[in-house]
Each structure stands twice: as C-alpha cells, then as structure tokens.
Design a protein around this motif. Structure first.
Motif, PDB file in Angstrom:
ATOM      1  N   TRP A 173     -37.147   4.781  14.895  1.00 18.06           N
ATOM      2  CA  TRP A 173     -38.325   4.015  14.453  1.00 18.06           C
ATOM      3  C   TRP A 173     -38.277   2.602  15.017  1.00 18.06           C
ATOM      4  O   TRP A 173     -39.283   2.054  15.467  1.00 18.06           O
ATOM      5  N   GLU A 174     -37.076   1.995  14.984  1.00 16.36           N
ATOM      6  CA  GLU A 174     -36.943   0.618  15.445  1.00 16.36           C
ATOM      7  C   GLU A 174     -37.133   0.508  16.954  1.00 16.36           C
ATOM      8  O   GLU A 174     -37.705  -0.454  17.446  1.00 16.36           O
ATOM      9  N   LYS A 175     -36.629   1.508  17.708  1.00 17.11           N
ATOM     10  CA  LYS A 175     -36.651   1.427  19.166  1.00 17.11           C
ATOM     11  C   LYS A 175     -37.956   1.925  19.767  1.00 17.11           C
ATOM     12  O   LYS A 175     -38.489   1.310  20.701  1.00 17.11           O
ATOM     13  N   ARG A 218     -42.188  -7.912  17.893  1.00 12.35           N
ATOM     14  CA  ARG A 218     -41.167  -7.515  16.929  1.00 12.35           C
ATOM     15  C   ARG A 218     -39.804  -8.084  17.295  1.00 12.35           C
ATOM     16  O   ARG A 218     -39.036  -8.506  16.433  1.00 12.35           O
ATOM     17  N   ARG A 219     -39.482  -8.101  18.590  1.00 11.21           N
ATOM     18  CA  ARG A 219     -38.192  -8.647  19.012  1.00 11.21           C
ATOM     19  C   ARG A 219     -38.105 -10.146  18.766  1.00 11.21           C
ATOM     20  O   ARG A 219     -37.027 -10.682  18.531  1.00 11.21           O
ATOM     21  N   GLY A 243     -37.581   3.842   7.474  1.00 11.93           N
ATOM     22  CA  GLY A 243     -37.724   4.337   8.824  1.00 11.93           C
ATOM     23  C   GLY A 243     -37.013   5.638   9.129  1.00 11.93           C
ATOM     24  O   GLY A 243     -36.850   5.992  10.265  1.00 11.93           O
ATOM     25  N   GLU A 253     -33.718   6.284  11.797  1.00 10.56           N
ATOM     26  CA  GLU A 253     -34.028   4.875  11.557  1.00 10.56           C
ATOM     27  C   GLU A 253     -34.001   4.088  12.859  1.00 10.56           C
ATOM     28  O   GLU A 253     -34.879   3.259  13.116  1.00 10.56           O
ATOM     29  N   ALA A 254     -32.986   4.345  13.702  1.00 10.53           N
ATOM     30  CA  ALA A 254     -32.897   3.639  14.978  1.00 10.53           C
ATOM     31  C   ALA A 254     -34.054   4.016  15.899  1.00 10.53           C
ATOM     32  O   ALA A 254     -34.529   3.192  16.685  1.00 10.53           O
ATOM     33  N   ARG A 280     -41.999  -0.233  10.228  1.00 10.15           N
ATOM     34  CA  ARG A 280     -42.241   0.147   8.841  1.00 10.15           C
ATOM     35  C   ARG A 280     -42.902  -0.999   8.074  1.00 10.15           C
ATOM     36  O   ARG A 280     -43.783  -0.794   7.249  1.00 10.15           O
ATOM     37  N   SER A 304     -40.054  -4.875  11.443  1.00  8.43           N
ATOM     38  CA  SER A 304     -39.946  -3.484  11.875  1.00  8.43           C
ATOM     39  C   SER A 304     -41.326  -2.820  11.847  1.00  8.43           C
ATOM     40  O   SER A 304     -42.275  -3.349  11.260  1.00  8.43           O
TER      41      SER A 304
END
Length: 263
Positions: A45-47, A232-233, A135, A42-43, A240, A238
């Motif tokens: 996908w986010e990063k 996104r930031r 994610g 999951e992390a 996803r 996300s």
C-alpha cells in the motif's frame, strides 16, 4: 564388470553435510526474498498505493513461506541424522567437557527439557490481538458505499452518525481520528494510487481539493496537479490516510446536504 564401491559411513556423512548446507542456504535466500522482495500488504500500500499481487515463479509470499517451513523441517531431520552419525564423537567430547557424572546428568536433563519446551511452544503460545494494521489489504480497510458517497457503518459498529454541528465544530483532522478506530474493520473500497493527483481525487469523489489538502496538512500553495506519490514522500502521509480524509469529507458533505434539505 565395474564393481560398485560400498557406501561407507563417511560418504553418508558428507552427503548429509552437503544437504544441510544447501538447505540452510535456501532458507536464508527465501527469508530475504520474503522480507525484501515479496513485501507485505502494508508495504505494498505504501509503495504502490494498492495491495497488488506479487509472485515469483508463480508463487506468492505465503506460498514461499510454506516452502520456507518445509525446508526448516528438512533441516531439522538432517540435523538429527547428523547427530546420529556423529553420536560416538559427541559422547566422547561430552564426557571430556563434563568429567563428573552428576554434572553430565544435570546438563543432559536441562538440554532435554529446553528442547521439549521449544518444540511444543508453538502449540501453547497465545497470540496477542490488537487493532487492525493500516494498509493490510482488503480485510484491513473499510466498508464504504459508493452510491451516495457517504460512509456506511457495519453491523458491528455504532450506527449513530456524527452530526453536522459536531463536524463543523471539530477540525477535520480531529474528526478523522475520532472515526479511525471505528473504520479499521471495514473493507477498502476507494481506488487511490500514487499516480493520482489531489485534483483528480477531488473530482472523482466529489470533495474539495482545498479541504483535502488542509486535512492532509499539505500547504495550500502545493499544486493540485502534483502526483500523490511525490507529495507523500515529502509530507509523510499514507494512501490510507488519504482515503480516511476523503471519506470524512464525503461524510461531512452528506450531513451538510441533509441538513440543508431539512431546512
């Protein structure tokens, strides 16, 4: 000839204590490694915008987790040996702390029962199952057909598609949330990364850039050539969610095309 010095009980105790310290340090280091360096799917996908493979010395996160487990077992064995070699001292201190025999027996019984419950608990505890985590790699996504650009439900899902009238009446964000739970068990198929732009994704997947920004709650004056990673930031969505929006727009476009052809 040099005579070998006899191995004394004190030397064995020192070796066991050193090994315990080294194993505990390794457990702590690997724990931090798994938590902060080899991050979860999951992390990732986010990063990074995808569940890329991460390894250290050729070992991935799960393999380091297995090493962590082995070291934990080794520490337990060393702890038992430590107690055995210090048993007389432990008994002496224990008798000083609990001079009365009934209290001593009660405390020993309580420690024994609690220890046994802890040891056997992993084999009897029931895991609570919830919704798929967003994610979390290939198995946490959706099954999407790229031939027509439309979302195809799996066999376990409701195969009745949303009509174009319903999608037109509901805002795109509501349509996404309505279908979100149905899509959690499907495989991720769209390639969306942080360096992509809204314009690039709109062109690649044949959707409107303006509608995509509107669905993601991105102001219309934001450039379509801005990278997703930066947007996104700022706006807190996300990768996803970007994929969810594209699939919803493709689904809506496909329904509208079928409606026009039927007329």
């Amino acid at each position: 000839m040099l005579k070998m010095k006899p191995v004394t009980r004190q030397k064995v105790n020192i070796v066991i204590d050193i090994l315990m310290f080294v194993v505990m340090a390794a457990l702590a280091v690997i724990g931090f490694l798994i938590r902060y360096t080899l991050i979860s799917g999951e992390a990732r996908w986010e990063k990074f915008g995808s569940n890329i493979e991460m390894t250290l010395f050729g070992l991935d996160r799960h393999q380091w987790g297995f090493i962590h487990l082995v070291l934990g077992v080794m520490l337990a064995v060393l702890l038992v040996l430590h107690i055995v070699f210090h048993w007389k001292q432990i008994i002496c201190l224990f008798r000083r702390l609990t001079p009365l025999r009934p209290q001593r027996y009660a405390l020993v019984s309580a420690i024994t029962v609690v220890s046994l419950l802890i040891l056997i608990s992993p084999f009897f505890l029931k895991v609570e199952l919830g919704e798929s985590i967003r994610g979390q790699g290939e198995r946490g996504g959706r099954n999407v057909s790229r031939t027509s650009g439309a979302y195809l439900p799996s066999e376990s899902e409701d195969r009745t598609p949303l009509s174009s009238e319903v999608l037109n009446e509901l805002p795109q964000t509501q349509a996404i949330h309505q279908n979100q739970n149905r899509r959690h068990g499907e495989a991720r198929m769209l390639e969306i990364k942080g360096y992509h732009t809204i314009g690039t994704l709109a062109k690649n997947y044949n959707v409107s850039a303006a509608k995509l920004k509107n669905t993601l709650n991105i102001p219309s004056d934001v450039s379509s050539n801005e990278r997703l990673g930066r947007i996104r930031r700022i706006y807190g969505f996300s990768m996803r969610e970007v994929e969810e929006c594209i699939l919803a727009l493709q689904h809506s476009t496909g329904d509208q095309t079928q409606h026009n052809n039927s007329q």
